[in-house]
Design a protein around this motif. Sequence first.
Motif, PDB file in Angstrom:
ATOM      1  N   ASP A 112       0.858  -1.397   0.153  1.00  7.59           N
ATOM      2  CA  ASP A 112       0.260   0.657  -0.182  1.00  7.59           C
ATOM      3  C   ASP A 112       0.893   1.311   0.070  1.00  7.59           C
ATOM      4  OD1 ASP A 112       0.890  -0.392   2.549  1.00  7.59           O
ATOM      5  OD2 ASP A 112      -0.989   0.309   3.567  1.00  7.59           O
ATOM      6  N   HIS A 113       1.939   1.231  -0.806  1.00  9.78           N
ATOM      7  CA  HIS A 113       2.910   2.498   0.057  1.00  9.78           C
ATOM      8  C   HIS A 113       3.753   2.062  -0.809  1.00  9.78           C
ATOM      9  CE1 HIS A 113       1.510   3.176   3.863  1.00  9.78           C
ATOM     10  NE2 HIS A 113       1.998   1.626   3.961  1.00  9.78           N
ATOM     11  N   GLU A 193       4.270   3.957   8.452  1.00  8.02           N
ATOM     12  CA  GLU A 193       3.562   3.174   9.454  1.00  8.02           C
ATOM     13  C   GLU A 193       3.861   2.671  10.601  1.00  8.02           C
ATOM     14  OE1 GLU A 193       0.806   0.390   6.993  1.00  8.02           O
ATOM     15  OE2 GLU A 193       2.598   0.368   5.890  1.00  8.02           O
ATOM     16  N   HIS A 230      -0.409   6.269   7.998  1.00  8.42           N
ATOM     17  CA  HIS A 230      -2.708   6.197   7.932  1.00  8.42           C
ATOM     18  C   HIS A 230      -3.042   7.105   8.931  1.00  8.42           C
ATOM     19  CE1 HIS A 230      -2.051   2.987   5.365  1.00  8.42           C
ATOM     20  NE2 HIS A 230      -0.911   2.267   5.777  1.00  8.42           N
TER      21      HIS A 230
HETATM   22 ZN   LIG Z   1       0.388   0.703   4.920  1.00  4.55          ZN
END
Ligand SMILES: [Zn+2]
Length: 305
Positions: A112-113, A193, A230
């Motif tokens: 997701d990054h 994160e 996030h």
């Molecule tokens: Zn993430």
Amino acid sequence: MFRTAVVALAVAVCADASAQSVVRTADPIKRGLKLTDFPRTIKVTNNVYTYEDFHAGDEKFTTTNMFVVTDEGVLVADGQGSVPETKGLVDAIAKVTSQPIKYVVICSDHGDHTAGNSAFPAGVTYIIHPTSKAILDLAANSWKPPANAVLVPDRHSLKLGAEEIDIIFLGRAHTGGDLSVSLPRRKILFLSETFLNRVFPAMRSAYPTEWLKALDRAEAMKADVYIAGHGFTESGPVSREELREYHKAVEAVIAEATRLHTAGVPVEEAVKQAQFGRYSEWTLSRSQAPIAVRRVYAELDKKLQ
Ligand SMILES: [Zn+2]
């Protein structure tokens, strides 16, 4: 003169109060925002910005990147989760500056990054922790860091234009190769994160007790502004409170799983019994709480290396 002073004071108090009254949540709707407000670019301070776009999935919350603009180019900390989304980040940077992207720091190796990284221009220099490089090199279907990526096992300082930038490994936290980006002159720390703002501690690949130590180190740096990987970008005072709150959440999750482990409750039974109080209201609690309990058990059983 007296009058001027009063007005100035009133403005200062008002600005502070509005910062404090922001709704503490990762949920855009509860925050009072519209889904169409995203993706968005937020100016943290002169030449320092965050970019927030939605994470994949039904539960809406942001994946947040930071970019630093200098007169010798741009440094980006983390990308988004797909090529079109990271293209959105690249385009947003181009709206702010004509300076080229020079560096991309991979603070979290998770897809997701990183999955959109091929949208970054060819020739950028990637900066990555060796553990994250090894994870991405081995993973199926992931973006691959180039062979000339700069490896940062501990700390790497660079100067871009007038900006001093420190890339720091605060210890294993969410991925094991977690990097943070510090702007010491501005007292801004992008934690990726290692800090999930009002998102339930996500521990699939985490090192629970080491994560607490990384958070200790982050707080000891006494930054004015902490930025999460996030959840929303907060003003300085709120960001400091929320980092503290996140730290408490990780402690609470470890404490609850440890309590059940000590009582001899089998892990899948512990997943059902665990109570997380106010943290069960946080984004992703339903999906992440069972994963966190299993991960804390694995650490207690010395199954994490
Ligand atoms: Zn993430």
